[in-house]
Write a protein that holds these residues in place. Structure first.
Motif: not given
Length: 255
Positions: A118-128, A239-255
């Motif tokens: 609920n702390w994460a949701k209030s900050l609109k942050l993902p959880i790990v 290259d494909t794995v790096a591109s997709i997984t890094t993009e996934n992290s950008r979407v999730l973390f916003g950076v």
């Protein structure tokens, strides 16, 4: 090529020269994004020391690890939250439930997990999420707390295909680490069945060292061996794995 280690405790190395060598090896292997989860109050300054030393590569997270949940968990969590007042963070983590070592504080672990969600949701942050021998317990809490703001990573996923599908159906990513390189771990049967858009890569260094360095301390530069194995299992290239997984992290973390 840019690789992202979405879960590393590289900050445990506090000797400046050794830490610099670890970072240099990362960058030479195209691992230029490192996400750092603390585990307790004592590890908070270590995380931010590393972030200050390498602000372009290191991104902090804050949370209370389930193995650190004891009688005083509420006070410890409040002290960890106080660190957020002075520092930008990118996720709440690592948090969750661990029944491998000790079941004594199960009720407290569940409550601490729920409070931090609920702390994460209030900050609109993902959880790990740290989940060990506790999939059903973690999944039940997530179902109860599910809404449009609940998102994140199942760190160190080693479960079944059925569990993987449940995780991705909730909109979570699977954190895939060194275990994928272990001969009898079973992930080699599961990963080909999971679309890369549901996967992020991690080392959990200094733990869970991938082959060919298993048995030695892990480090973030070894992410390259995890990426290679995932590429092999998906019959694609690095290259494909790096591109997709890094993009996934950008979407999730916003950076």
């Amino acid at each position: 090529m840019v690789l992202t280690d979405t879960h590393t405790h590289l900050y445990y190395e506090t000797i400046a020269d050794k830490r610099a060598e670890l970072m240099e090896r990362c960058i030479s292997n195209n691992i230029s994004r490192l996400f750092l989860p603390n585990v307790d109050l004592a590890s908070v300054p270590l995380v931010f020391d590393l972030v200050r030393a390498y602000p372009d590569q290191c991104f902090p997270m804050l949370g209370l690890h389930p193995c650190s949940v004891k009688e005083n968990w509420e006070q410890e969590l409040n002290d960890i939250k106080a660190a957020h007042q002075q520092n930008k963070i990118f996720a709440i983590g690592e948090i969750g439930i661990d029944l491998y070592w000790d079941k004594t504080f199960l009720a407290e672990q569940i409550e601490a997990f729920r409070v931090q969600i609920n702390w994460a949701k209030s900050l609109k942050l993902p959880i790990v999420i740290h989940c060990r021998d506790a999939f059903n317990e973690v999944y039940e809490v997530l179902q109860q707390e599910q809404d449009e703001n609940l998102r994140g990573i199942f760190h160190c996923f080693t479960g079944t295909l059925e569990q993987a599908n449940k995780v991705t159906a909730l909109g979570f990513y699977l954190g895939i680490g060194g275990v994928v390189t272990y001969k009898n771990a079973g992930l080699d049967k599961i990963i080909p069945e999971i679309d890369l858009r549901h996967i992020v890569l991690e080392t959990d260094s200094p733990y869970l060292t991938p082959v060919p360095f298993r048995g030695k301390p892990n480090e973030s530069s070894y992410l390259i061996y995890i990426a290679q194995k995932v590429a092999e299992l998906h019959q694609t290239d690095m290259d494909t794995v790096a591109s997709i997984t890094t993009e996934n992290s950008r979407v999730l973390f916003g950076v």
